[in-house]
Design a protein around this motif. Structure first.
Motif, PDB file in Angstrom:
ATOM      1  N   ASN A  44       0.810  -1.213   0.000  1.00 52.08           N
ATOM      2  CA  ASN A  44       0.000   0.000   0.000  1.00 52.08           C
ATOM      3  C   ASN A  44       0.843   1.262   0.000  1.00 52.08           C
ATOM      4  N   CYS A  45       2.035   1.202   0.545  1.00 51.83           N
ATOM      5  CA  CYS A  45       2.863   2.404   0.680  1.00 51.83           C
ATOM      6  C   CYS A  45       4.126   2.364  -0.172  1.00 51.83           C
ATOM      7  N   VAL A  46       4.634   1.187  -0.467  1.00 50.06           N
ATOM      8  CA  VAL A  46       5.910   1.077  -1.174  1.00 50.06           C
ATOM      9  C   VAL A  46       5.702   0.603  -2.605  1.00 50.06           C
ATOM     10  N   ALA A  47       5.065  -0.537  -2.757  1.00 50.08           N
ATOM     11  CA  ALA A  47       4.838  -1.111  -4.086  1.00 50.08           C
ATOM     12  C   ALA A  47       3.521  -1.863  -4.055  1.00 50.08           C
ATOM     13  N   ARG A  48       3.004  -2.170  -5.225  1.00 50.00           N
ATOM     14  CA  ARG A  48       1.748  -2.922  -5.292  1.00 50.00           C
ATOM     15  C   ARG A  48       1.664  -3.665  -6.613  1.00 50.00           C
ATOM     16  N   LEU A  49       0.754  -4.603  -6.670  1.00 46.47           N
ATOM     17  CA  LEU A  49       0.532  -5.361  -7.894  1.00 46.47           C
ATOM     18  C   LEU A  49      -0.710  -4.830  -8.587  1.00 46.47           C
ATOM     19  N   THR A  50      -0.671  -4.829  -9.910  1.00 46.79           N
ATOM     20  CA  THR A  50      -1.856  -4.415 -10.659  1.00 46.79           C
ATOM     21  C   THR A  50      -1.922  -5.203 -11.960  1.00 46.79           C
ATOM     22  N   ARG A  51      -3.112  -5.256 -12.502  1.00 49.50           N
ATOM     23  CA  ARG A  51      -3.364  -6.029 -13.724  1.00 49.50           C
ATOM     24  C   ARG A  51      -3.718  -5.086 -14.860  1.00 49.50           C
TER      25      ARG A  51
END
Length: 200
Positions: A44-51
């Protein structure tokens, strides 16, 4: 005269106190919860996954592809591929807001001009070299996307899809330049499918 006593030899080995029932389970539970909290903070604050949803970034990114985006301390730069929060992205033919993936063409204070005759994008009067485009760009059919000159406000970015002829982006007057507060992060790594694994 004081006598010296080697207490270490006199005393027998100390016995460890028996562990309470469930102590090991409690420790594992603490470790698990710590990992969950760390994962929540990380994604939520550093990195995240998305499609990737749709084909507007073909062939750079493909529909359904899963990628890692970097958020912490990120400032958008020209040519970066970014993910934009779905909040501002709601057009007439979309039933609900969407998060979108696009390429940064210009940042605040710059100008963008498009010559559809030659298929060239100019930023501050200089033509962009865009080897990632799958085909020549032509004038969009939709009237809301036929503008050819933009001045980008400070604190905003102008974005376009690499698959220009099939992309709804900042060229559409319903969307326009995007406030940088809506940028979730920069796409840095393609994760899935495995044959697409690698830096974006």
């Amino acid at each position: 005269m004081d006598e010296y006593k080697d207490l270490s030899q006199e005393e027998g080995p100390k016995e460890e106190s028996p562990r309470r029932p469930g102590a090991e389970l409690y420790e594992w539970l603490q470790l698990f919860l710590g990992c969950v909290v760390a994962a929540v903070v990380l994604f939520n604050c550093v990195a995240r996954l998305t499609r990737v949803d749709g084909g507007s970034m073909d062939n750079t990114l493909q529909d359904g592809e899963i990628m890692l985006i970097w958020s912490l301390g990120y400032t958008p730069k020209q040519r970066d591929i970014v993910v934009l929060n779905k909040t501002p992205v709601r057009l007439q033919d979309w039933p609900e807001p969407r998060a979108i993936v696009k390429r940064v063409i210009a940042t605040g204070g710059q100008t963008v001009d498009i010559d559809y005759g030659s298929g060239t994008v100019y930023v501050d009067g200089r033509p962009l070299e865009e080897p990632y485009l799958p085909e020549e760009m032509y004038l969009p059919f939709y009237p809301t996307m036929q503008q050819t000159h933009w001045e980008i406000p400070e604190g905003s970015i102008f974005v376009m899809g690499d698959n220009r002829n099939h992309s709804t982006d900042s060229r559409d007057e319903q969307l326009g330049a995007i406030d940088t507060g809506y940028v979730l992060g920069k796409a840095v790594l393609a994760l899935w499918p495995m044959e697409r694994f690698g830096a974006v």
